[in-house]
Design a protein around this motif. Structure first.
Motif, PDB file in Angstrom:
ATOM      1  N   MET A 244       1.125  -1.552  -0.348  1.00 26.25           N
ATOM      2  CA  MET A 244      -0.021   0.272   0.131  1.00 26.25           C
ATOM      3  C   MET A 244       0.750   1.277   0.262  1.00 26.25           C
ATOM      4  N   PHE A 245       1.463   1.119   0.931  1.00 26.09           N
ATOM      5  CA  PHE A 245       2.942   2.586   1.661  1.00 26.09           C
ATOM      6  C   PHE A 245       3.591   2.860  -0.656  1.00 26.09           C
ATOM      7  N   ALA A 246       3.926   1.513  -1.008  1.00 20.39           N
ATOM      8  CA  ALA A 246       4.689   1.547  -2.045  1.00 20.39           C
ATOM      9  C   ALA A 246       3.693   1.724  -3.671  1.00 20.39           C
ATOM     10  N   GLY A 247       2.632   2.082  -3.129  1.00 15.77           N
ATOM     11  CA  GLY A 247       1.559   2.243  -4.340  1.00 15.77           C
ATOM     12  C   GLY A 247       1.336   4.102  -3.527  1.00 15.77           C
ATOM     13  N   ILE A 248       1.217   4.046  -2.769  1.00 16.27           N
ATOM     14  CA  ILE A 248       1.111   5.514  -2.321  1.00 16.27           C
ATOM     15  C   ILE A 248       2.164   6.591  -3.143  1.00 16.27           C
ATOM     16  N   SER A 249       3.534   5.350  -2.333  1.00 16.11           N
ATOM     17  CA  SER A 249       4.337   6.312  -3.121  1.00 16.11           C
ATOM     18  C   SER A 249       4.793   7.192  -4.313  1.00 16.11           C
ATOM     19  N   ARG A 250       4.608   5.897  -5.142  1.00 16.34           N
ATOM     20  CA  ARG A 250       4.934   6.066  -6.656  1.00 16.34           C
ATOM     21  C   ARG A 250       3.655   6.672  -6.960  1.00 16.34           C
ATOM     22  N   GLY A 251       2.796   7.083  -6.424  1.00 12.94           N
ATOM     23  CA  GLY A 251       1.627   7.615  -7.054  1.00 12.94           C
ATOM     24  C   GLY A 251       2.135   9.527  -6.708  1.00 12.94           C
ATOM     25  N   LEU A 252       2.932   9.578  -5.611  1.00 13.58           N
ATOM     26  CA  LEU A 252       2.973  10.833  -5.221  1.00 13.58           C
ATOM     27  C   LEU A 252       4.590  11.739  -5.737  1.00 13.58           C
ATOM     28  N   VAL A 253       5.419  10.652  -6.572  1.00  7.72           N
ATOM     29  CA  VAL A 253       5.999  11.110  -6.876  1.00  7.72           C
ATOM     30  C   VAL A 253       5.712  11.251  -8.286  1.00  7.72           C
ATOM     31  N   ALA A 254       4.757  10.888  -9.193  1.00 16.96           N
ATOM     32  CA  ALA A 254       4.542  10.092 -10.363  1.00 16.96           C
ATOM     33  C   ALA A 254       3.546  11.689 -10.603  1.00 16.96           C
ATOM     34  N   THR A 255       2.567  12.323  -9.703  1.00 16.66           N
ATOM     35  CA  THR A 255       1.304  13.607  -9.647  1.00 16.66           C
ATOM     36  C   THR A 255       3.243  14.282  -8.862  1.00 16.66           C
ATOM     37  N   ALA A 256       3.792  14.365  -8.449  1.00 19.81           N
ATOM     38  CA  ALA A 256       4.516  15.561  -8.737  1.00 19.81           C
ATOM     39  C   ALA A 256       5.937  15.406  -9.673  1.00 19.81           C
ATOM     40  N   LEU A 257       5.967  14.724 -10.531  1.00 18.80           N
ATOM     41  CA  LEU A 257       6.344  14.763 -11.549  1.00 18.80           C
ATOM     42  C   LEU A 257       5.439  15.810 -12.813  1.00 18.80           C
ATOM     43  N   ARG A 258       4.021  15.170 -12.880  1.00 14.32           N
ATOM     44  CA  ARG A 258       3.721  15.894 -13.914  1.00 14.32           C
ATOM     45  C   ARG A 258       2.836  17.420 -13.116  1.00 14.32           C
ATOM     46  N   GLU A 259       2.176  17.755 -12.522  1.00 15.55           N
ATOM     47  CA  GLU A 259       2.540  18.756 -11.763  1.00 15.55           C
ATOM     48  C   GLU A 259       3.720  19.719 -11.877  1.00 15.55           C
ATOM     49  N   GLU A 260       4.860  19.363 -11.646  1.00 14.49           N
ATOM     50  CA  GLU A 260       5.802  20.123 -12.567  1.00 14.49           C
ATOM     51  C   GLU A 260       6.202  20.197 -13.867  1.00 14.49           C
ATOM     52  N   ALA A 261       5.519  19.659 -14.649  1.00 12.82           N
ATOM     53  CA  ALA A 261       5.699  19.255 -15.611  1.00 12.82           C
ATOM     54  C   ALA A 261       4.456  20.419 -16.348  1.00 12.82           C
ATOM     55  N   ASP A 262       3.495  20.605 -15.957  1.00  9.45           N
ATOM     56  CA  ASP A 262       2.121  21.453 -16.064  1.00  9.45           C
ATOM     57  C   ASP A 262       1.974  22.872 -15.158  1.00  9.45           C
ATOM     58  N   GLY A 263       3.534  22.975 -14.535  1.00 10.48           N
ATOM     59  CA  GLY A 263       3.856  24.605 -14.246  1.00 10.48           C
ATOM     60  C   GLY A 263       2.624  24.476 -12.676  1.00 10.48           C
TER      61      GLY A 263
END
Length: 365
Positions: A244-263
């Protein structure tokens, strides 16, 4: 597909008293010889009463769960063969004044010489989730966004209420123990990857730490792998909770990468507020309210967990993790956090029932 891998630290104890036992050499040898383990997956840790396992690089959460179950079984069987038990507890529930001897490797012995008593009392165990990143620039940007969520993960992942035979009153006593090291707690915000690297070099140059691997922030860029390492959670009772925490951690990092790309604007989270929220999370876990650093207020813990799932929902969908993670979170909240489960076991059956709860052989799924 963003890759991930998990490391877990475990405690070796006397099967009757629960006191730490320096059996890492014997357990590692037995586990390493087992056909279900591969080279490098079972490793020694700072103290001789600890062992660490590491999964291979995985693409799917099902892979992570399968490897963790395999490694947990191998280490538990090896510990039994060696005459001890292995516990999935964030801190030693009972211990004597002697602690445990340091693993006789050069860097561990140097650390003991520099840090003294802190090393003797490092009978705490965490889980580290490595999430793949495109490069260090992207990883630094993601780290700036992930840091605001770390206190919530500390609260959810608290699995160390017991220490020296007593209830500390904290969900994660490990977080408090870790906070005594020179560079620890939630990471600061960085201007870019050059700033990150410059500040690492400065810490080494002034002698605050001997090497960048001693940076004990709750999330950091790995110095060995192309990953962002989320390391704020205690080791978990079950492999399912770790998944569960592995999935949450990947979700957080992937979301952060997308937000950074989207400004998307970076949340304004002062370091002092983040540190206070982290302490509050370690103290209370999921009981009551938690500090929401970006919102600058307290919110019910369950409400914050819901906000987390909403935040990472697109990333969970993208990786095919939605059903797995949301189902595990729902079950996790129904059964209560691991700190509460430890307290219930101790109240119901004393130390024997607590040790049974924590034992890898019984924890399983």
């Amino acid at each position: 597909m963003t890759t991930l891998g998990v490391e877990e630290e475990y405690l070796l104890v006397d099967p009757v008293t629960g006191l730490p036992r320096p059996m890492a050499v014997e357990v590692k040898a037995a586990a390493g010889a087992d056909e279900v383990t591969e080279r490098g997956e079972v490793q020694r840790e700072l103290l001789q009463a600890q062992v660490e396992v590491a999964t291979p690089v995985c693409a799917e959460l099902a892979e992570v769960g399968g490897h963790l179950l395999r490694l947990r079984h191998a280490v538990a069987a090896a510990a039994e063969d060696a005459g001890c038990r292995v516990l999935a507890s964030g801190a030693a529930p009972v211990r004597d004044g002697q602690g445990a001897p340091v693993t006789p490797e050069r860097h561990f012995l140097r650390l003991r010489g520099r840090r003294g008593r802190l090393v003797d009392e490092q009978l705490v165990n965490g889980m580290h989730v490595h999430v793949g990143i495109p490069d260090r620039a992207a990883g630094t940007a993601a780290l700036n966004r992930v840091r605001a969520w770390l206190p919530l993960l500390v609260a959810m992942g608290g699995n160390s209420p017991m220490w020296c035979g007593q209830d500390t009153g904290y969900a994660s006593w490990r977080t408090i123990v870790e906070s005594r090291w020179p560079v620890s707690g939630p990471p600061p915000e960085f201007a870019d990857d050059a700033d990150y690297d410059a500040r690492m070099r400065l810490l080494v140059d002034v002698g605050a730490i001997e090497e960048v691997g001693q940076v004990a922030w709750e999330a950091r860029l790995s110095h060995r792998y192309p990953t962002l390492e989320v390391r704020c959670c205690d080791v978990q009772l079950t492999a399912d909770d770790a998944v569960m925490f592995a999935g949450i951690s990947r979700g957080l990092v992937a979301t952060a990468l997308r937000e950074e790309a989207d400004g998307v604007p970076l949340p304004d989270v002062p370091q002092e507020l983040l540190n206070a929220a982290n302490w509050h999370a370690a103290r209370y876990g999921l009981d009551g309210h938690l500090i929401d650093p970006p919102g600058r207020r307290q919110r019910p813990a369950g409400e914050l967990v819901g906000a987390l799932l909403d935040h990472i929902a697109p990333a969970l969908d993208e990786h095919g993790d939605t059903r797995e993670v949301t189902g595990l979170v729902e079950r996790f909240l129904r059964t209560g956090g691991p700190a509460g489960r430890q307290r219930e076991a101790l109240a119901d059956g004393g130390l024997p029932m607590l040790l049974d709860l924590l034992c890898l052989r019984h924890a399983g799924r």
